[in-house]
Scaffold this active site. Structure first.
Site, mmCIF file in Angstrom:
data_model
loop_
_atom_site.group_PDB
_atom_site.id
_atom_site.type_symbol
_atom_site.label_atom_id
_atom_site.label_comp_id
_atom_site.label_asym_id
_atom_site.label_seq_id
_atom_site.Cartn_x
_atom_site.Cartn_y
_atom_site.Cartn_z
ATOM 1 N N GLY A 1 0.816 -1.216 0.000
ATOM 2 C CA GLY A 1 0.000 0.000 0.000
ATOM 3 C C GLY A 1 0.843 1.256 0.000
ATOM 4 C CB ALA B 1 -4.740 -6.568 -1.619
ATOM 5 C CB SER C 1 -0.204 0.603 4.764
ATOM 6 O OG SER C 1 -0.536 1.975 4.905
ATOM 7 C CG LEU C 2 -3.927 -2.801 1.194
ATOM 8 C CD1 LEU C 2 -5.266 -3.335 0.679
ATOM 9 C CD2 LEU C 2 -2.781 -3.555 0.526
ATOM 10 C CG LEU D 1 -2.044 2.010 8.759
ATOM 11 C CD1 LEU D 1 -1.906 2.805 10.053
ATOM 12 C CD2 LEU D 1 -0.949 0.983 8.693
ATOM 13 C CE1 TYR E 1 -10.105 8.214 11.888
ATOM 14 C CE2 TYR E 1 -12.046 7.755 10.542
ATOM 15 C CZ TYR E 1 -11.296 8.622 11.324
ATOM 16 O OH TYR E 1 -11.742 9.896 11.537
ATOM 17 C CE1 TYR F 1 -12.460 6.111 6.721
ATOM 18 C CE2 TYR F 1 -13.665 4.290 7.710
ATOM 19 C CZ TYR F 1 -12.529 4.795 7.115
ATOM 20 O OH TYR F 1 -11.440 3.965 6.929
ATOM 21 C CE LYS G 1 -9.462 1.312 7.648
ATOM 22 N NZ LYS G 1 -8.251 0.668 7.078
ATOM 23 C CB SER H 1 -3.119 9.713 2.802
ATOM 24 O OG SER H 1 -4.427 9.182 2.931
ATOM 25 N NE ARG H 2 -2.140 9.537 -5.091
ATOM 26 C CZ ARG H 2 -1.985 9.856 -6.366
ATOM 27 N NH1 ARG H 2 -2.840 9.444 -7.253
ATOM 28 N NH2 ARG H 2 -0.970 10.591 -6.746
#
Ligand code: NAD
Length: 298
Positions: free
Chosen positions: A15, A80, A128-129, A178, A180, A190, A198, A230-231
């Protein structure tokens, strides 16, 4: 002196496609601790990432404390959401961003690592994706397809990676992902099933810690990070407001830096955390502990 020493260890960070997100910051922190670092990049973002590196556009971010540039041992393609190449539909496999990449599935990644470095090449695996195609839609308006896509890309991908890469990790190895706060508290905006994904990721972290610990002697933890522009996060549409809200209302009233997540991940993946597994570690300036906005109801 107690220090994080990852000399002689190899990490794979999945990621990473620019220098703005948590994956890059984690990769850099792991390298600063002495690990050799491979990254895995989503095919649609791969060429852009290679161009950023080639043209020196992220040299400042790649600069290491000793003045050298962070080098990735390998940059692998990875989508993934596919466990094996046959899972990818023809239109993806024939897409110009995918067709020349070979096996970009999770099992393809495992096979490449073994071909490049041997049967047990890995000490650290970082997930991390995330992707939620309907993230801007409230959950109540989310389609079944959007919801399942979010869970597939953002949660099952961790299960698939531990399933396929776990057997190639050395005992004492560590996995980190990661997550949230939206997994456990309502974060309006979200959406699209990302909060569900998550929650699944955190639950799976506990079960994978047990199963992976018994099977391979590895640890599995998650980092619940505060908001960062982030992007990926810009897809949410309100990330700047989320960052500012947390800055104003956290116990530590300052914006979170990606590097702080990088160094926390380096600790979690190091022998210093050898008894920590199945945990979700908040790295969010303490925002998760708050129950009311500073100043009370407005
Ligand atoms: N930015 C935030 O505010 C925030 C807060 C808490 C947690 N997180 C989590 O941190 C992780 C990293 O995100 P980030 O915000 O640093 O953004 P990022 O854009 O740096 O990272 C997300 C990466 O996921 C990749 N990706 C998307 N779909 C993929 C797929 N199918 N296969 C492989 N790669 C895929 C993207 O190409 C990108 O490189 C994510 O899990 C995200 O949910 C982010």
């Amino acid at each position: 002196m107690l220090s994080i020493d990852l000399t002689g260890r190899r990490a794979l960070v999945a990621g990473v496609a620019d220098d703005a997100g948590f994956g890059f910051a984690i990769a850099k922190a792991l390298a600063e601790a002495g690990a050799s670092v491979c990254v895995a990049t989503w095919p649609p973002a791969l060429n852009i990432f290679l161009n950023l590196i080639e043209r020196g556009r992220i040299d400042d971010a790649r600069r290491m404390p000793d003045g050298s540039l962070l080098e990735f041992e390998r940059i692998y393609p990875l989508d993934a959401v596919f466990d094996v190449l046959d899972d990818a539909p023809a239109d993806i496999r024939e897409n110009k961003r995918y067709r020349d990449l070979g096996d970009f599935s999770v099992s393809g990644l495992a096979a490449r690592l073994v071909a490049d470095f041997g049967e047990r090449p890995l000490d650290i695996l970082v997930h991390s994706l995330a992707n939620g195609p309907e993230v801007r839609k409230p959950l109540i308006e989310t389609s079944r397809a959007g919801y399942l896509a979010a869970v597939s890309a953002s949660a099952y991908s961790l299960v698939s990676m531990v399933q396929r890469l776990g057997p190639h990790m050395r005992p004492g190895g560590a996995v980190a992902s990661l997550t949230y706060l939206a997994s456990e508290r309502v974060i309006p905006g979200y959406g699209g099933g990302m909060s569900t994904a998550k929650a699944a990721l955190e639950s799976d972290t506990r079960v994978l810690a047990y199963e992976g610990g018994r099977a391979y002697g590895i640890r599995v933890n998650a980092i619940s990070a505060g908001p960062l522009a982030s992007r990926a996060a810009s897809a949410i549409g309100i990330i700047e407001r989320m960052v500012e809200y947390c800055r104003l209302n956290s116990p530590l009233p300052e914006a979170l830096a990606a590097r702080e997540v990088g160094t926390a991940a380096a600790f979690l993946c190091s022998p210093l955390a050898s008894a920590v597994t199945g945990a979700t570690l908040y790295v969010d300036k303490g925002y998760h502990a708050m129950g009311m906005a500073v100043g009370g109801p407005q």
